[in-house]
Design an enzyme around this catalytic site. Structure first.
Site, PDB file in Angstrom:
ATOM      1  CB  CYS A 138       5.712  -6.713   8.805  1.00 32.43           C
ATOM      2  SG  CYS A 138       5.139  -6.706  10.488  1.00 32.43           S
ATOM      3  CB  CYS A 196       6.808  -9.505   5.686  1.00 37.12           C
ATOM      4  SG  CYS A 196       5.373  -8.444   5.471  1.00 37.12           S
ATOM      5  CB  CYS A 207       4.028   1.764   0.723  1.00 34.38           C
ATOM      6  SG  CYS A 207       4.728   0.178   1.156  1.00 34.38           S
TER       7      CYS A 207
END
Length: 160
Positions: free
Chosen positions: A12, A85, A93
């Site tokens: 998150c 989230c 990422c």
């Protein structure tokens, strides 16, 4: 029991509440078969007291956990990476070695819930209960399934 521990990373943005609770819950519930990790795209630098209160209330240890950047884990190999989230899910990422399965389990952030301390704790406990249900489903997966079937089941867990 799995033949080899599965490494699971929960993400998150702040790595202060939801992902910290998920890491601790998986470590508590699936310790024999899983390695639990958490990180954030913009770590807060601390585990939020609300997360610690929830874990204490549930009798789950958060010993040794700390808020960290996902960059610190960019060389680690994970079997599954789960975003908790929408903000973290929308960010690019790091590319982890081994092409882990990815899933999105969107949950509201208890840190931003309005109300009294008691209301905020009650809300955070509901979020933790949803996390526990999803994590128990993760633990109960048949890991011998083909990747596509595992992916489908991981995505389904995000919907419950």
């Amino acid at each position: 029991m799995l033949t080899q521990k599965k490494a699971i990373l929960f993400l998150c943005t702040a790595n202060a509440c939801r992902s910290q609770m998920a890491e601790a819950l998986l470590r508590h519930l699936g310790d024999e078969d899983f390695e639990a990790y958490s990180a954030g795209s913009r770590p807060a630098g601390f585990v939020h007291p609300l997360a610690l209160d929830v874990l204490e209330h549930l009798g789950v240890s958060a010993d040794g956990q700390f808020s960290k950047s996902w960059d610190e884990l960019s060389d680690c190999r994970f079997d599954v990476v789960i975003t908790l989230c929408d903000a973290a899910a929308d960010q690019p990422c790091p590319v982890w070695p081994g092409a882990p399965l990815r899933a999105h389990w969107p949950l509201p952030d208890p840190v931003f819930h309005q109300g009294t301390d008691e209301n905020r704790l009650a809300f955070a406990l509901r979020v933790a209960d949803r996390l526990r249900t999803k994590i128990q489903g993760l633990i109960d997966l048949d890991w011998s399934l083909q990747q596509a079937n595992l992916q489908q089941r991981l995505e389904f867990l995000g919907e419950i």
